[in-house]
Design an enzyme around this catalytic site. Structure first.
Site, PDB file in Angstrom:
ATOM      1  N   GLY A  39      -1.562  -5.876  -2.332  1.00  0.00           N
ATOM      2  CA  GLY A  39      -2.683  -5.385  -3.139  1.00  0.00           C
ATOM      3  C   GLY A  39      -2.502  -3.911  -3.473  1.00  0.00           C
ATOM      4  N   HIS A  40      -2.052  -3.135  -2.484  1.00  0.00           N
ATOM      5  CA  HIS A  40      -1.814  -1.712  -2.731  1.00  0.00           C
ATOM      6  C   HIS A  40      -0.628  -1.520  -3.687  1.00  0.00           C
ATOM      7  CE1 HIS A  40      -3.751  -1.496   1.373  1.00  0.00           C
ATOM      8  NE2 HIS A  40      -4.494  -0.665   0.684  1.00  0.00           N
TER       9      HIS A  40
END
Ligand code: PAF
Length: 283
Positions: A39-40
């Site tokens: 996600g990052h």
């Protein structure tokens, strides 16, 4: 792989941002608490498409954790995080110490009233005051053109948008769509605490929530659908439901029917003592 610059001080970061800006390079900021996952990476990659240089911040901010929360065990993986950021095209990482962020004598808080007392704010008192405090500082420190935040933390994103407008912070705030695994589970650092059986259950959350969002959009009553989600999740073995609520996407006020404004369905649920959140658009 990209050579990455590591800043430990605000002064070093500002100096480099000044150099980039003097060359007309745009600067993006991706604030994180480390423990980086796909996600990052998506946030950094998204930022890289919009800005010439991307700074990722890694700071496990103590002021946003409650006394009974997971500050001490929050994943810390600085070295591998830097490699991941370099691989995603990030130019730099800002890793300040606690003293760099909160020097001796620090007294200032930032409170966005109204938006912070509901949803996660109701069950995590003080949490968003810690977030707004550190994010205001990071935005001022980096002076980036754009800062990127994941839509999984929709309430956080909404609050940060408000504070940037209210405090005349010139950085524009951009939401980035939630990254999910192939089963729909929203990626989160906290997923790493789940055992195999809990992961299987966690994966049911997104399908139940997105189905409710669809039914509400088709005209079904929001409170009825939220109550149905609670019952279904408890039936699937979720240990506790903090909230399942439909709210206006911007004011975060509760709504009854989907046709009155842009709205979203929000969830916070527990598997054991791991708290998971997610949200879907209704319109
Ligand atoms: O979403 C997070 O990881 C944190 O709340 C943030 C925005 C980095 C502030 O500490």
């Amino acid at each position: 792989m990209n050579q990455i610059i590591i800043f430990r001080t605000i002064a070093d970061m500002r100096k480099q941002v000044g150099i980039w800006k003097s060359k007309n390079l745009s600067v993006g900021l991706v604030p994180t608490m480390g423990g980086l996952h796909e996600g990052h990476i998506a946030l950094v990659e998204f930022a890289k498409k919009k800005c010439d240089r991307v700074i990722t911040t890694i700071f496990v901010n103590p002021t946003q954790f409650g006394a009974d929360e997971d500050l001490a065990i929050y994943p810390r993986s600085e070295e591998s995080d830097c490699q991941v950021i370099a691989g995603a095209g990030g130019a730099a990482v800002f890793i300040p110490s606690i003293l760099e962020m909160y020097p001796e004598g620090f007294l200032t808080t930032v409170c966005v009233s109204g938006l912070t007392d509901k949803l996660c704010g109701a069950s995590r008192p003080g949490h968003f005051d810690g977030v707004t405090q550190v994010v205001t500082k990071l935005l001022n420190q980096a002076n980036a053109d754009v800062a990127f935040f994941g839509e999984k933390d929709w309430q956080q994103l909404t609050i940060i948008r408000r504070l940037a407008v209210d405090l005349n912070i010139p950085t524009s705030i951009k939401g980035v769509p939630t990254v999910r695994d192939v089963f729909g589970l929203a990626l989160s650092s906290r997923n790493g605490y789940l055992d195999f059986k809990q992961i299987e259950k966690a994966r049911l959350l997104s399908s139940v929530l997105s189905k409710a969002a669809y039914d509400i959009a088709s005209g079904s009553d929001a409170s009825f659908e939220c109550a149905k989600v609670v019952k279904t999740l408890l039936g699937y073995g979720f240990d506790r439901i903090d909230y399942i609520e439909c709210r206006n996407a911007h004011s975060l006020e509760l709504i009854e029917r989907a046709d009155i404004a842009e709205c979203r369905i929000f969830a916070a649920v527990y598997l054991g003592n791991i708290r998971l959140i997610d949200n879907y658009s209704i319109l």
